[in-house]
Design an enzyme around this catalytic site. Sequence first.
Site, PDB file in Angstrom:
ATOM      1  N   GLY A  88      48.419  56.704  14.239  1.00  0.00           N
ATOM      2  CA  GLY A  88      47.457  54.923  14.140  1.00  0.00           C
ATOM      3  C   GLY A  88      47.670  54.380  13.301  1.00  0.00           C
ATOM      4  N   MET A  90      44.157  53.933  12.035  1.00  0.00           N
ATOM      5  CA  MET A  90      43.109  54.936  10.571  1.00  0.00           C
ATOM      6  C   MET A  90      43.657  55.574  10.829  1.00  0.00           C
ATOM      7  SD  MET A  90      40.100  51.931  12.065  1.00  0.00           S
ATOM      8  CE  MET A  90      39.004  53.073  11.096  1.00  0.00           C
ATOM      9  N   LYS A 108      41.842  63.454  16.932  1.00  0.00           N
ATOM     10  CA  LYS A 108      41.900  62.053  16.414  1.00  0.00           C
ATOM     11  C   LYS A 108      41.332  62.305  14.919  1.00  0.00           C
ATOM     12  CE  LYS A 108      42.018  57.248  16.981  1.00  0.00           C
ATOM     13  NZ  LYS A 108      42.203  56.388  17.046  1.00  0.00           N
ATOM     14  N   ASP A 202      41.092  45.693  22.202  1.00  0.00           N
ATOM     15  CA  ASP A 202      42.523  46.093  22.136  1.00  0.00           C
ATOM     16  C   ASP A 202      43.316  46.708  23.353  1.00  0.00           C
ATOM     17  OD1 ASP A 202      44.809  46.351  21.041  1.00  0.00           O
ATOM     18  OD2 ASP A 202      45.173  48.083  19.629  1.00  0.00           O
TER      19      ASP A 202
END
Length: 400
Positions: A88, A90, A108, A202
């Site tokens: 993604g 970031m 992540k 989001d």
Amino acid sequence: PGSESEAIARHLESCDKCRGELTEFGGEPSWWDEAREWLSCGVEQHTDEHADSLPMPAVDLSFLEAPAHPEMLGRIGRYDVQGLLGRGGMGVVLRAYDSDLQRTVAVKVLAPEWAASEAARLRFAREAQAAASVAHENVIPIYNVEAAARLPFLVMRYVPGMTLERWVEANGALDTPTILRVAGQMAEGLAAAHRRGLVHRDIKPGNVLVGENIQRVWITDFGLARAADSATLTRTGVIAGTPHYMSPEQARGEAIDHRSDLVSLGCVLYFICAGRPPFDAENTLAVLHKIVSERAESLTSVRQDLPPSYVELVQQLLHRSVDRRPHDCQAVIEALAQAQSEVKQGRVARNAPIRHKAIWSAALAATLLLMAALAGLLTKNGGDNEQRNAAMTDPWSTVY
């Protein structure tokens, strides 16, 4: 936008002509050779057998430590990295194995290019705190957070499957029972976040993971979430988000609260019924213009098998006025319960445009009949007048 970018990428993967034209437009062959050499660092491609089948772009994973087993890509903390799940703005998401707890997890990691930014690290830490504070069966749980690591990372539950967006793209719009099940689970998960004072910011089909046969869904990626009452971060993320699923106030860069998430939820509920978002256009600015100035087309013009309460709920969620929307997720849950009851009763929403057309047709027919009657009356009166005039000149007229 992400949806447009992915569509273009998929096309380029199969179109030699477009790739050739891009190469020609891009510059000299030597430039392409240098770019290819620079981008080829790291792994070529690692995909999960349960993940999307689309090719994964090459990602530099040189930050990983030496693998504990030769079949692994590397190691981060105590986690053995098995493959790359996605990337993604970031960071990257890795599939890994937790040898201590003997389970597969998703890790992540903040992208190396962002790790040097204190603001990015702070935002990543806030993401981890926000997501970890929400405990609900329809929110991806956070198992561990390493915010102080050289590259900060968080460890999440691994869900084999795909996003709601990819499911709809592959299988089409959902049937009514599945729509209500997905809508209810999303509303429940979002309500749990709102009770913690969090605004996701989001909500979109790409941030909803689905299990087998969509029996269960999970909201993920609180990357833009922050405490609703927090003012410690900069406003760089105010306009962040996916344009097609933004609220009007978010599109205008205004302050938002949990009711902004409700608009995004409404956009997702529209998407799973129609197979497209309620506000769509050729470019981002046109989409934002529609969001802040136009009313979404009613779902009754798309399909005829939805319960009336659901159609009305989606219309309310998409309302530009904050005060005209449902107050909170609990109101959404109650409306969905009413929709479930209507499904059992066999009630479906009728197409409003068709109903209006029928009303106008009936009105037109009545008007024509009235005009015909008036014309007949005028004709009769005209004939009577002629007969009276004739009788006045002819005394033997039977009419006179």
